[in-house]
Scaffold this motif. Sequence first.
Motif, PDB file in Angstrom:
ATOM      1  N   PRO A  79       0.799  -1.239   0.000  1.00 10.85           N
ATOM      2  CA  PRO A  79       0.000   0.000   0.000  1.00 10.85           C
ATOM      3  C   PRO A  79       0.826   1.281   0.000  1.00 10.85           C
ATOM      4  N   THR A  80       2.114   1.196   0.335  1.00 14.33           N
ATOM      5  CA  THR A  80       2.940   2.404   0.351  1.00 14.33           C
ATOM      6  C   THR A  80       3.615   2.673  -0.994  1.00 14.33           C
ATOM      7  N   THR A  81       3.458   1.760  -1.949  1.00 16.67           N
ATOM      8  CA  THR A  81       4.050   1.946  -3.270  1.00 16.67           C
ATOM      9  C   THR A  81       3.244   2.951  -4.086  1.00 16.67           C
ATOM     10  N   LYS A  82       3.933   3.885  -4.727  1.00 16.81           N
ATOM     11  CA  LYS A  82       3.275   4.848  -5.608  1.00 16.81           C
ATOM     12  C   LYS A  82       2.881   4.154  -6.911  1.00 16.81           C
ATOM     13  N   VAL A  83       1.621   4.331  -7.309  1.00 14.94           N
ATOM     14  CA  VAL A  83       1.087   3.696  -8.509  1.00 14.94           C
ATOM     15  C   VAL A  83       0.415   4.767  -9.363  1.00 14.94           C
ATOM     16  N   VAL A  84       0.672   4.728 -10.668  1.00 12.14           N
ATOM     17  CA  VAL A  84       0.016   5.637 -11.618  1.00 12.14           C
ATOM     18  C   VAL A  84      -0.604   4.792 -12.722  1.00 12.14           C
ATOM     19  N   ILE A  85      -1.931   4.737 -12.763  1.00 12.33           N
ATOM     20  CA  ILE A  85      -2.659   3.947 -13.752  1.00 12.33           C
ATOM     21  C   ILE A  85      -2.772   4.738 -15.050  1.00 12.33           C
ATOM     22  N   ASP A  86      -2.281   4.172 -16.138  1.00 12.81           N
ATOM     23  CA  ASP A  86      -2.340   4.847 -17.430  1.00 12.81           C
ATOM     24  C   ASP A  86      -3.746   4.805 -18.032  1.00 12.81           C
ATOM     25  N   HIS A  87      -4.173   5.909 -18.639  1.00 11.81           N
ATOM     26  CA  HIS A  87      -5.314   5.979 -19.559  1.00 11.81           C
ATOM     27  C   HIS A  87      -6.613   5.396 -18.984  1.00 11.81           C
ATOM     28  N   PHE A  88      -6.920   5.720 -17.719  1.00 10.14           N
ATOM     29  CA  PHE A  88      -8.155   5.203 -17.080  1.00 10.14           C
ATOM     30  C   PHE A  88      -8.220   3.674 -17.116  1.00 10.14           C
ATOM     31  N   ALA A  89      -7.070   2.992 -17.156  1.00 14.94           N
ATOM     32  CA  ALA A  89      -7.035   1.533 -17.320  1.00 14.94           C
ATOM     33  C   ALA A  89      -7.732   1.101 -18.616  1.00 14.94           C
ATOM     34  N   ARG A  90      -7.725   1.977 -19.607  1.00 19.67           N
ATOM     35  CA  ARG A  90      -8.323   1.733 -20.926  1.00 19.67           C
ATOM     36  C   ARG A  90      -9.836   1.479 -20.866  1.00 19.67           C
ATOM     37  N   ILE A  91     -10.458   1.931 -19.826  1.00 20.82           N
ATOM     38  CA  ILE A  91     -11.922   1.852 -19.765  1.00 20.82           C
ATOM     39  C   ILE A  91     -12.492   2.766 -20.857  1.00 20.82           C
ATOM     40  N   GLY A  92     -13.360   2.221 -21.676  1.00 19.74           N
ATOM     41  CA  GLY A  92     -13.960   2.996 -22.755  1.00 19.74           C
ATOM     42  C   GLY A  92     -13.353   2.746 -24.111  1.00 19.74           C
ATOM     43  N   VAL A  93     -12.281   1.936 -24.179  1.00 19.33           N
ATOM     44  CA  VAL A  93     -11.676   1.685 -25.488  1.00 19.33           C
ATOM     45  C   VAL A  93     -12.618   0.902 -26.393  1.00 19.33           C
ATOM     46  N   SER A  94     -13.569   0.174 -25.813  1.00 19.79           N
ATOM     47  CA  SER A  94     -14.555  -0.581 -26.587  1.00 19.79           C
ATOM     48  C   SER A  94     -15.599   0.320 -27.232  1.00 19.79           C
ATOM     49  N   GLY A  95     -15.631   1.586 -26.825  1.00 19.25           N
ATOM     50  CA  GLY A  95     -16.657   2.511 -27.286  1.00 19.25           C
ATOM     51  C   GLY A  95     -17.691   2.796 -26.217  1.00 19.25           C
ATOM     52  N   GLN A  96     -17.720   1.955 -25.179  1.00 14.15           N
ATOM     53  CA  GLN A  96     -18.650   2.126 -24.064  1.00 14.15           C
ATOM     54  C   GLN A  96     -17.851   2.288 -22.763  1.00 14.15           C
ATOM     55  N   ILE A  97     -18.362   3.125 -21.857  1.00 16.10           N
ATOM     56  CA  ILE A  97     -17.744   3.271 -20.540  1.00 16.10           C
ATOM     57  C   ILE A  97     -18.343   2.187 -19.640  1.00 16.10           C
ATOM     58  N   GLU A  98     -17.596   1.119 -19.432  1.00 12.23           N
ATOM     59  CA  GLU A  98     -18.104  -0.030 -18.688  1.00 12.23           C
ATOM     60  C   GLU A  98     -18.220   0.298 -17.202  1.00 12.23           C
ATOM     61  N   LYS A  99     -19.396   0.073 -16.637  1.00 12.29           N
ATOM     62  CA  LYS A  99     -19.681   0.492 -15.267  1.00 12.29           C
ATOM     63  C   LYS A  99     -18.866  -0.266 -14.228  1.00 12.29           C
ATOM     64  N   GLU A 100     -18.759  -1.580 -14.350  1.00 16.17           N
ATOM     65  CA  GLU A 100     -18.068  -2.363 -13.331  1.00 16.17           C
ATOM     66  C   GLU A 100     -16.560  -2.075 -13.304  1.00 16.17           C
ATOM     67  N   PRO A 101     -15.865  -2.053 -14.443  1.00 16.54           N
ATOM     68  CA  PRO A 101     -14.456  -1.646 -14.387  1.00 16.54           C
ATOM     69  C   PRO A 101     -14.253  -0.239 -13.830  1.00 16.54           C
ATOM     70  N   LEU A 102     -15.162   0.682 -14.165  1.00 11.70           N
ATOM     71  CA  LEU A 102     -15.030   2.032 -13.630  1.00 11.70           C
ATOM     72  C   LEU A 102     -15.214   2.028 -12.112  1.00 11.70           C
ATOM     73  N   ARG A 103     -16.140   1.217 -11.623  1.00 12.68           N
ATOM     74  CA  ARG A 103     -16.301   1.081 -10.174  1.00 12.68           C
ATOM     75  C   ARG A 103     -15.028   0.531  -9.541  1.00 12.68           C
ATOM     76  N   GLN A 104     -14.414  -0.449 -10.184  1.00 17.13           N
ATOM     77  CA  GLN A 104     -13.181  -1.034  -9.665  1.00 17.13           C
ATOM     78  C   GLN A 104     -12.037  -0.022  -9.670  1.00 17.13           C
ATOM     79  N   LEU A 105     -11.965   0.766 -10.736  1.00 16.60           N
ATOM     80  CA  LEU A 105     -10.933   1.796 -10.802  1.00 16.60           C
ATOM     81  C   LEU A 105     -11.118   2.821  -9.692  1.00 16.60           C
TER      82      LEU A 105
END
Length: 311
Positions: A192-218
Amino acid sequence: MNITRRTFVQGSVVGAAALANGIAVADQTAATKPAAGNWIDAHVHVWSPDTKKYPTSPEILKSDFQPASFTPQELFAECEPSGVNRIVLIQMSFYKYDHSYMFQAMRDNPGRFSAVALIDYQRPDLRPHVEKMLGKGVRGFRLHSHGDAGEWVTDPGMANLWKLATELDFAICPLINPNDIQHVDSLCQKYPTTKVVIDHFARIGVSGQIEKEPLRQLCRLSRFANTHVKTSAFYALGKKTAPYDDLIPMIKQVYDSYGPERLMWASDCPFQVADPHEYEASIALIRDRIDFLSEEDKQWMLKKTAEKMFF
């Protein structure tokens, strides 16, 4: 869905404009741009047309090498008119672990660039290699999931990398697909003390839709105080069409979870400037078009978050 670099980029030329649902868009006639010359682009790739001096990986197909070049000079021509004067360089996968061109760009332009390198986390000399890279100006290491990050959770080399990240104060920067968020969550629980930077919203939305469950997880990842998200690669997400207002609801949810202090804007050039997309449209979404962002919020997302992480 296994989303490769190629499919991620190809998605940039598809879609139609749409307004955000339930989120107001700022009135452009009243918008006042902040002072130019202060912003940081937290995600850009550069490469040279000189493949003799800077050879690419033999695994790279010629058809993948598009455009033929994107040099610092070509980058500056795109970003400086929008007030961006510092950039976080992300090692281009064309070069794999040979960072010669990225480091040359940094030497040629002192003070302009910070760097995120690629890393073989299973190498036996991991610690001395990481220390050497940090000495050259690297501030983070990028990980490619290649469609499944599940093996990361139990890999001894990955465990060593995440421990070193805390000890030596650098960021882990995962390029992941939506189905990989759960695995990054597991690693954040372990470290938990490690710095993390998630690129590009974790690619949520690359399918053309903003997927609700992955966005909740993010958004749930925000419970780890050292986790950050890049609001970036607008050309490849959702409707994939400027002015990208359809992405505002996703930005709002991430903003509500992380706060502006843990969000950073990035263009993902040169892909953001592939026709019909433009650099200015990317930064303008954060700078001008979202009415719930205060001027201080914009300072964080367009400069201060990236500054604290990478400069």
